[in-house]
Scaffold this active site. Structure first.
Site, short mmCIF file in Angstrom:
data_model
loop_
_atom_site.label_atom_id
_atom_site.label_comp_id
_atom_site.label_asym_id
_atom_site.label_seq_id
_atom_site.Cartn_x
_atom_site.Cartn_y
_atom_site.Cartn_z
N THR A 48 3.61 5.03 -12.49
CA THR A 48 4.41 5.66 -11.46
C THR A 48 5.42 4.65 -10.94
O THR A 48 5.13 3.45 -10.83
CB THR A 48 3.55 6.28 -10.33
OG1 THR A 48 4.44 6.95 -9.42
CG2 THR A 48 2.71 5.27 -9.58
N GLU A 49 6.64 5.15 -10.65
CA GLU A 49 7.78 4.29 -10.35
C GLU A 49 7.52 3.31 -9.22
O GLU A 49 8.08 2.22 -9.18
CB GLU A 49 9.00 5.15 -9.97
CG GLU A 49 9.61 5.92 -11.13
CD GLU A 49 9.03 7.32 -11.27
OE1 GLU A 49 7.80 7.50 -11.12
OE2 GLU A 49 9.81 8.25 -11.54
N ASN A 50 6.70 3.72 -8.25
CA ASN A 50 6.51 2.88 -7.07
C ASN A 50 5.47 1.79 -7.28
O ASN A 50 4.99 1.21 -6.32
CB ASN A 50 6.17 3.75 -5.85
CG ASN A 50 4.98 4.64 -6.07
OD1 ASN A 50 4.91 5.33 -7.09
ND2 ASN A 50 4.05 4.65 -5.15
#
Lengths: 223, 243
Positions: A48-50
């Site tokens: 996930t990007e975060n």
């Protein structure tokens, strides 16, 4: 006879192509459903990007830790072997070609592989998130979508009419009617629902569907 | 050397009008709520700072944190990738009224521009946004047969970030996905101010565990049991509360 796959059935079909050990990013919303249908005996690692690799299902209500969320800002849990990292490393994984597959939603996909999935036009507040990065990094960029819009217009088109997310980036589309590859600027029909004829599918597609042998019957799983 | 300071008031005292401020966090995770609210307290008491440019992934949610900075009138421009949230009304209304400027940046480009700013690299090329509306006006170059868009570094006058443990030298650890943009923002700001759940003496963090080395940090203020933006929003909190 099934004439249209449900979203869960489309997600199930996309999940069948994820190999054991693959690093995978699923777009926010509908694509997140693909994680539910990992085939038995295979383990994919979700990014996930975060800044998390190796996350699992949502926690039970009341068990959320708001320092542990996904790119959709939903609470997640960790699987054994998970890792945290900062945003520049996260997008080095994306742009550096380290993800095996990204599965994204779409407003339109063109036969050229162009994708439009971030903006429906100039009205309102524009928001792009990580979509433009994801389409240029993963080794394989796939789309899952209904074959047509809510009012019946084709989503697979010759050229996108909406603002582009990326040029020439999509290689496979899983729809409610078919599995379509994008090769050399053409849509190639790989699988279709047995109940529909080639003409039925072509009539709901905005660009020519090419054949490379007889399309296989799309499996309709009971979910 | 001791970068620990005693109060939130002191922590945000020298941010001037018109400053560019990076604020850590992705949605609510890692959002330095207490530092932001201290900035609002100062603004309400003194009328300053105003006309801030805020750099964050988002543009606030509900009526706390960045949304409260906007709602109370401190912000004239947002640089972000995704100015939407569960409750984005504060930003949306000002944006549609033409009262706040928006620079929309793809998320990975935002991260890399900040990293480049911190690393002294004025520009770089990325495939991200090539052929899209967000590449308009930017130089394009081809490398090994593929087109790339030139992007510029992003720096700030201040970074306000949240970390888990900070020591007297400014070394930091983070908690889970609350890390997100904070380590690179700490690098890219002229002055980095950190709220930590626990401030410790030098030696209180295992050097193997340090995520942000203290060279990137200027001030550390302890805020035990910090508030979570998500929890505040679920409680429909406003900052400041009803007077």
């Amino acid at each position: 006879m099934t004439t249209k796959l449900t979203n869960a059935q489309i997600a199930w079909r996309a999940a069948q192509d994820i190999t054991d050990g693959a690093y995978v990013n699923l777009g926010i919303g509908f694509p997140e459903m693909v994680a539910k249908f990992q085939p038995e005996g295979r383990e994919a690692i979700f990014h996930t990007e975060n800044g998390v690799l190796g996350f699992g299902q949502a926690p039970a209500a009341g068990e959320e830790d708001w320092d542990l969320i996904n790119a959709g800002k939903k609470a997640i849990t960790l699987k054994p072997g998970a890792a945290f990292f900062h945003h520049a490393d996260s997008f080095a994984m994306v742009r550096g070609g380290h993800l095996d597959v990204a599965i994204l939603g779409a407003y339109e996909v063109a036969e050229t592989g162009d994708l439009a999935n971030w903006s429906t036009g100039p009205k309102g507040v524009p928001a792009v998130g990580g979509a433009m990065d994801l389409v240029h990094g993963a080794k394989r960029v796939a789309v899952i979508t209904d074959h047509v819009t809510k009012d019946g217009k084709p989503k697979l088109v010759e050229r996108c009419s909406l603002p582009l997310t990326g040029v020439g980036c999509v290689t496979r589309v899983y729809t409610s009617l078919a599995v379509v590859d994008i090769e050399n600027g053409h849509f190639v029909l790989r699988e279709k629902l047995a109940a529909l004829s080639l003409e039925d599918i072509q009539a709901q597609t905005g660009a020519k569907l090419h054949l490379d042998g007889q399309p296989a019957d799309l499996i309709v799983p009971e979910l | 050397m001791d970068k620990r300071i005693a109060t939130l008031t002191e922590a945000v005292a020298d941010i001037p009008d018109g400053a560019t401020v990076m604020i850590g966090g992705f949605g609510g995770s890692g959002a330095p709520i207490e530092l932001m609210h201290a900035l609002i307290d100062r603004f309400l008491a003194t009328g300053s700072p105003k006309n801030l440019t805020i750099i964050n992934n988002n543009a606030g949610n509900g009526h706390v944190g960045i949304a409260a900075l906007i709602e109370q009138g401190l912000v004239s421009k947002m640089v972000c990738s995704f100015p939407r949230s569960a409750d984005p009304r504060v930003f949306t209304e000002r944006y549609l009224a033409g009262e706040i400027e928006l620079e929309l940046v793809p998320q990975g480009t935002l991260a890399e521009r900040i990293r480049a700013g911190g690393a002294g690299i004025p520009a770089f090329y990325t495939p991200t946004s090539y052929g899209t509306d967000l590449a308009k006006g930017k130089p394009v170059a081809e490398f090994d047969g593929r087109p790339y868009v030139q992007e510029r570094w992003l720096k700030a006058d201040f970074a306000l970030i949240k970390a888990e443990t900070g020591d007297a030298h400014g070394n930091l650890t983070y908690r889970m996905a609350a890390r997100n943009f904070s380590p690179i923002m700490a690098m890219a700001a002229a002055k980095t101010v950190v709220q930590v759940s626990q401030a410790v003496d030098a030696g209180g963090i295992d050097p193997e565990a340090v995520i942000t080395p203290g060279i990137f940090v200027d001030a550390v203020v302890e805020v035990r049991d910090p508030q979570q933006e998500e929890a505040l929003n679920r409680a429909e909190a406003h900052y400041p509360g009803a007077q």
